[in-house]
Design a protein around this motif. Structure first.
Motif, PDB file in Angstrom:
ATOM      1  N   VAL A 151      60.690  33.931  28.294  1.00  0.00           N
ATOM      2  CA  VAL A 151      60.161  32.793  29.056  1.00  0.00           C
ATOM      3  C   VAL A 151      59.295  33.283  30.217  1.00  0.00           C
ATOM      4  CG1 VAL A 151      60.774  30.852  30.548  1.00  0.00           C
ATOM      5  CG2 VAL A 151      62.032  31.241  28.413  1.00  0.00           C
ATOM      6  N   LEU A 152      59.794  34.309  30.937  1.00  0.00           N
ATOM      7  CA  LEU A 152      59.026  34.847  32.061  1.00  0.00           C
ATOM      8  C   LEU A 152      57.731  35.499  31.578  1.00  0.00           C
ATOM      9  CD1 LEU A 152      61.870  36.450  34.235  1.00  0.00           C
ATOM     10  CD2 LEU A 152      60.616  34.321  34.669  1.00  0.00           C
ATOM     11  N   ALA A 153      57.803  36.169  30.424  1.00  0.00           N
ATOM     12  CA  ALA A 153      56.605  36.806  29.882  1.00  0.00           C
ATOM     13  C   ALA A 153      55.556  35.771  29.503  1.00  0.00           C
ATOM     14  CB  ALA A 153      56.966  37.667  28.673  1.00  0.00           C
ATOM     15  N   VAL A 154      55.975  34.696  28.875  1.00  0.00           N
ATOM     16  CA  VAL A 154      55.039  33.617  28.512  1.00  0.00           C
ATOM     17  C   VAL A 154      54.429  33.007  29.765  1.00  0.00           C
ATOM     18  CG1 VAL A 154      54.875  31.306  27.518  1.00  0.00           C
ATOM     19  CG2 VAL A 154      56.135  33.104  26.309  1.00  0.00           C
ATOM     20  N   PHE A 155      55.259  32.786  30.785  1.00  0.00           N
ATOM     21  CA  PHE A 155      54.764  32.218  32.032  1.00  0.00           C
ATOM     22  C   PHE A 155      53.738  33.160  32.688  1.00  0.00           C
ATOM     23  CE2 PHE A 155      55.071  31.443  36.637  1.00  0.00           C
ATOM     24  CZ  PHE A 155      54.771  30.087  36.660  1.00  0.00           C
ATOM     25  N   TRP A 156      54.000  34.483  32.580  1.00  0.00           N
ATOM     26  CA  TRP A 156      53.067  35.458  33.153  1.00  0.00           C
ATOM     27  C   TRP A 156      51.715  35.379  32.471  1.00  0.00           C
ATOM     28  CZ3 TRP A 156      50.309  39.697  31.384  1.00  0.00           C
ATOM     29  CH2 TRP A 156      49.763  40.512  32.378  1.00  0.00           C
ATOM     30  N   PHE A 157      51.710  35.330  31.143  1.00  0.00           N
ATOM     31  CA  PHE A 157      50.447  35.252  30.407  1.00  0.00           C
ATOM     32  C   PHE A 157      49.686  33.968  30.736  1.00  0.00           C
ATOM     33  CE2 PHE A 157      52.398  38.417  27.499  1.00  0.00           C
ATOM     34  CZ  PHE A 157      51.363  39.337  27.495  1.00  0.00           C
ATOM     35  N   ILE A 158      50.414  32.864  30.881  1.00  0.00           N
ATOM     36  CA  ILE A 158      49.761  31.594  31.204  1.00  0.00           C
ATOM     37  C   ILE A 158      49.131  31.647  32.591  1.00  0.00           C
ATOM     38  CG2 ILE A 158      50.167  29.144  31.679  1.00  0.00           C
ATOM     39  CD1 ILE A 158      52.293  29.184  29.500  1.00  0.00           C
ATOM     40  N   THR A 159      49.863  32.153  33.578  1.00  0.00           N
ATOM     41  CA  THR A 159      49.325  32.202  34.940  1.00  0.00           C
ATOM     42  C   THR A 159      48.147  33.170  35.036  1.00  0.00           C
ATOM     43  OG1 THR A 159      51.027  33.848  35.503  1.00  0.00           O
ATOM     44  CG2 THR A 159      51.466  31.548  36.084  1.00  0.00           C
ATOM     45  N   MET A 160      48.194  34.304  34.321  1.00  0.00           N
ATOM     46  CA  MET A 160      47.058  35.225  34.334  1.00  0.00           C
ATOM     47  C   MET A 160      45.820  34.570  33.739  1.00  0.00           C
ATOM     48  SD  MET A 160      48.216  37.867  35.879  1.00  0.00           S
ATOM     49  CE  MET A 160      49.382  36.777  36.736  1.00  0.00           C
ATOM     50  N   PHE A 161      46.023  33.795  32.663  1.00  0.00           N
ATOM     51  CA  PHE A 161      44.900  33.078  32.053  1.00  0.00           C
ATOM     52  C   PHE A 161      44.319  32.049  33.011  1.00  0.00           C
ATOM     53  CE2 PHE A 161      43.264  29.421  29.738  1.00  0.00           C
ATOM     54  CZ  PHE A 161      42.351  30.006  28.874  1.00  0.00           C
ATOM     55  N   LEU A 162      45.198  31.327  33.689  1.00  0.00           N
ATOM     56  CA  LEU A 162      44.726  30.298  34.622  1.00  0.00           C
ATOM     57  C   LEU A 162      43.999  30.913  35.808  1.00  0.00           C
ATOM     58  CD1 LEU A 162      47.756  27.827  34.636  1.00  0.00           C
ATOM     59  CD2 LEU A 162      45.553  27.550  33.497  1.00  0.00           C
ATOM     60  N   PHE A 163      44.525  32.019  36.350  1.00  0.00           N
ATOM     61  CA  PHE A 163      43.854  32.665  37.465  1.00  0.00           C
ATOM     62  C   PHE A 163      42.461  33.137  37.062  1.00  0.00           C
ATOM     63  CE2 PHE A 163      48.166  33.790  39.434  1.00  0.00           C
ATOM     64  CZ  PHE A 163      48.090  32.710  40.303  1.00  0.00           C
ATOM     65  N   ARG A 164      42.321  33.598  35.852  1.00  0.00           N
ATOM     66  CA  ARG A 164      41.034  34.130  35.409  1.00  0.00           C
ATOM     67  C   ARG A 164      40.037  33.025  35.089  1.00  0.00           C
ATOM     68  NH1 ARG A 164      40.034  37.838  29.993  1.00  0.00           N
ATOM     69  NH2 ARG A 164      37.773  37.598  29.932  1.00  0.00           N
ATOM     70  N   HIS A 165      40.494  31.958  34.447  1.00  0.00           N
ATOM     71  CA  HIS A 165      39.572  30.930  33.969  1.00  0.00           C
ATOM     72  C   HIS A 165      39.593  29.649  34.801  1.00  0.00           C
ATOM     73  CE1 HIS A 165      38.520  33.088  30.260  1.00  0.00           C
ATOM     74  NE2 HIS A 165      39.800  33.433  30.193  1.00  0.00           N
ATOM     75  N   ALA A 166      40.777  29.200  35.196  1.00  0.00           N
ATOM     76  CA  ALA A 166      40.867  27.901  35.857  1.00  0.00           C
ATOM     77  C   ALA A 166      40.577  27.975  37.349  1.00  0.00           C
ATOM     78  CB  ALA A 166      42.260  27.292  35.642  1.00  0.00           C
ATOM     79  N   TYR A 167      40.617  29.156  37.937  1.00  0.00           N
ATOM     80  CA  TYR A 167      40.370  29.304  39.375  1.00  0.00           C
ATOM     81  C   TYR A 167      39.006  28.716  39.764  1.00  0.00           C
ATOM     82  CZ  TYR A 167      39.304  31.731  43.790  1.00  0.00           C
ATOM     83  OH  TYR A 167      38.930  32.032  45.075  1.00  0.00           O
ATOM     84  N   PHE A 168      37.953  29.189  39.103  1.00  0.00           N
ATOM     85  CA  PHE A 168      36.609  28.717  39.427  1.00  0.00           C
ATOM     86  C   PHE A 168      36.434  27.243  39.067  1.00  0.00           C
ATOM     87  CE2 PHE A 168      36.041  33.304  39.084  1.00  0.00           C
ATOM     88  CZ  PHE A 168      35.262  33.573  40.199  1.00  0.00           C
TER      89      PHE A 168
END
Length: 327
Positions: A96-113
């Motif tokens: 669960v933590l690993a999935v959450f990590w991948f999701i947050t990394m994706f959001l920081f990279r793409h959803a930030y801007f």
């Protein structure tokens, strides 16, 4: 001898800066036929804004990673179990933590801007610190609104501009390929896109060309406080003695978008733009502001329109622009 040379150097610097400012000056025509001047962001400001945003993204990624590792230890998850499958207990928790990590990394990279540039300021934290923002590029001399599609397009292209070269190198390294060749290819690819803004007059990167956007200066100012201290903001003109009081029907003509445009006009204090805007508003609401008193008229209208819109917002009512009803 040093003082004259220093003065000459300062004059040369001021001259170069004036030339650069003139080259970056643009004018757009609004839907009402108003000519509004603005400045394109300099290449240095854009580069600085991107650097600050990337640093912030890396810090957010690192902070999130540290937090998740701490949570994993807090629930007694053995991090050496990476790759093992588990249906319950610590194994499931780790997954669960690993999935959450991948999701947050994706959001920081793409959803930030996307998140920040789709906001009302049209700017990420880095752009705000650099005093710039994203805007819709003028088409045939006329301005437009920044759309969701444009913001998404310009940020998807950033992946191709910045991150694809790193993919080249990492893939060559992981597959045992020629990392030197991949490195040179990545450097050439990166250089093409980095140098692209130097070869067009509007300082556009490829993402701006495709999305129909540009980055403009948006200096911070204290317009609300400045206007509120003037007599004209209270409806009285110090030039002619005229009193401007607008009724509900006259203030209901415009919404938040027009208020923002008017705010920019009052901030820039360009005589030509102020005369054009004052004439347009007066014609729209059936007033005759009188020549030479445009500043007082606009300041009074701005203050009273802003008060009305803010009052409506307290009751959950918003009017986005002149074409929309109160919602």
């Amino acid at each position: 001898m040093k003082a004259p040379r220093r003065r000459q150097a300062l004059k040369a610097f001021a001259s170069d800066r004036a030339i650069d400012t003139h080259d970056r000056r643009r004018t757009v025509i609004t839907a009402e036929g108003l000519r509004l001047p603005f400045l394109l962001a300099s290449r240095a400001a854009r580069a600085g804004a991107l650097a600050m945003d990337l640093v912030l993204i890396v810090l957010l990624m690192a902070g999130t990673t540290v937090l998740l590792v701490w949570l994993a230890h807090a629930v007694s998850v053995d991090l050496t179990r990476i790759g093992r499958k588990g249906s319950n207990g610590p194994g499931l928790t780790f997954e669960v933590l690993a999935v959450f990590w991948f999701i947050t990394m994706f959001l920081f990279r793409h959803a930030y801007f996307l998140f920040f540039e789709l906001g009302p300021r049209g700017a990420t934290p880095g752009k705000r610190l650099a005093g710039v923002r994203v805007a819709a590029r003028a088409s045939n001399g006329s301005g437009g609104r920044l759309t969701t599609e444009a913001v998404i397009a310009r940020n998807l292209i950033r992946d191709i501009e910045l991150f694809l070269p790193f993919v080249f190198v990492m893939r060559a390294w992981s597959e045992g390929g020629d990392t030197d060749l991949a490195g040179w290819a990545s450097l050439a690819w990166f250089a093409v896109f980095v140098l692209f803004p130097f070869f067009n007059k509007d300082r556009l990167r490829c993402g701006d060309v495709i999305a129909g956007t540009w980055v403009v200066e948006a200096p911070r100012n204290k317009l609300k406080q400045a206007i509120s201290t003037r007599a004209a903001a209270k409806g009285s003109s110090t030039e002619t003695g005229a009193t401007y009081r607008f009724g509900a029907a006259e203030l209901a003509v415009y919404g938040e978008y027009e208020l923002k445009v008017l705010e920019g006009v009052l901030h820039d204090r360009q005589d030509e733009a102020m005369r054009a805007v004052a004439a347009s508003i007066a014609r729209k609401i059936g007033w005759d502001a009188g020549a030479g008193d445009e500043a007082a008229f606009l300041e009074a209208y701005y203050t009273q329109l802003r008060a009305r819109l803010e009052g409506d917002m307290r009751f959950g009512k918003r009017k986005k622009d002149k074409f929309a009803g109160v919602a």
